[in-house]
Motif scaffolding. Structure first.
Motif: not given
Length: 208
Positions: A26-44
């Motif tokens: 989760i921490a690495e997910f947050k780092r990625s979002i901070e660096m690149f934004g949300q790069i793929r959608p959540i599928v629902i």
């Protein structure tokens, strides 16, 4: 593929998820979002239940975001939704790293701050021989501060051990009971006043 914005409060986790997301991930997910934004959608699905992207959802919630890019997989049966969840996690894990390609990409980076990777590890992978020798020379060296803390911990452990020993009660195990069969044989031998020797190989008693 039509990606839409959905409020995070409108999404919900599935009853069972295929993958467990660690705090580190989760921490690495947050780092990625901070660096690149949300790069793929959540599928629902149509009701907002997450079929793929639970880790991304957890990271967005931890970052106190209010919205997420989502893709609605409509018209799926209950069985198909479960298959999608399984396939999304499994197919990704079937890939194999191209080490040469990895090295080429790493070598061309301006810095080694890459979400999902430990920066010190990437430094060792890109180091030349002289740098590698210098890094290895420092392995196993403990600074004075760490030595002091280790000594304090050892002293505390020894002190506690002495306290426990002084206040402890020694318990002596009771003698093992003689099996009934052997007791009966011994008693019968005494009655008959007979003697025996024990075979050194098999341990059987040989009556004289």
């Amino acid at each position: 593929m039509k990606v839409i914005k959905k409020k995070l409060v409108e999404l919900r986790r599935p009853e069972r998820n295929v993958r467990i997301h660690s705090d580190k991930q989760i921490a690495e997910f947050k780092r990625s979002i901070e660096m690149f934004g949300q790069i793929r959608p959540i599928v629902i699905d149509e009701g907002g239940t997450i079929l793929a992207g639970n880790g991304l959802y957890e990271a967005l919630c931890a970052m106190e975001r209010t919205e997420a890019d989502c893709y609605v997989a409509a018209g799926l049966s209950g069985s198909q939704k479960k298959k999608l969840m399984l396939a999304d996690n499994r197919i990704f894990s079937l890939g194999v790293d191209d080490l040469q390609g990895f090295d080429d990409i790493i070598a061309g980076l301006d810095d080694l701050d890459v979400p999902g990777y430990d920066e010190d590890l990437l430094k060792t992978l890109t180091a030349d021989l002289n740098d590698a020798d210098e890094m290895l020379a420092g392995y196993g060296i403990i600074d004075d501060g760490a030595k002091t803390e280790m000594k304090k911990a050892a002293d505390r452990y020894e002190h506690k051990s002495e306290e426990y020993t002084q206040g402890a009660e020694e318990i002596k195990p009771a003698p093992a009971p003689v099996p009934p069969v052997e007791a009966a044989v011994e008693e019968r031998a005494q009655e008959l006043d007979r003697r025996y020797i024990v075979c050194p190989k098999c341990g059987e008693k040989i009556w004289l």
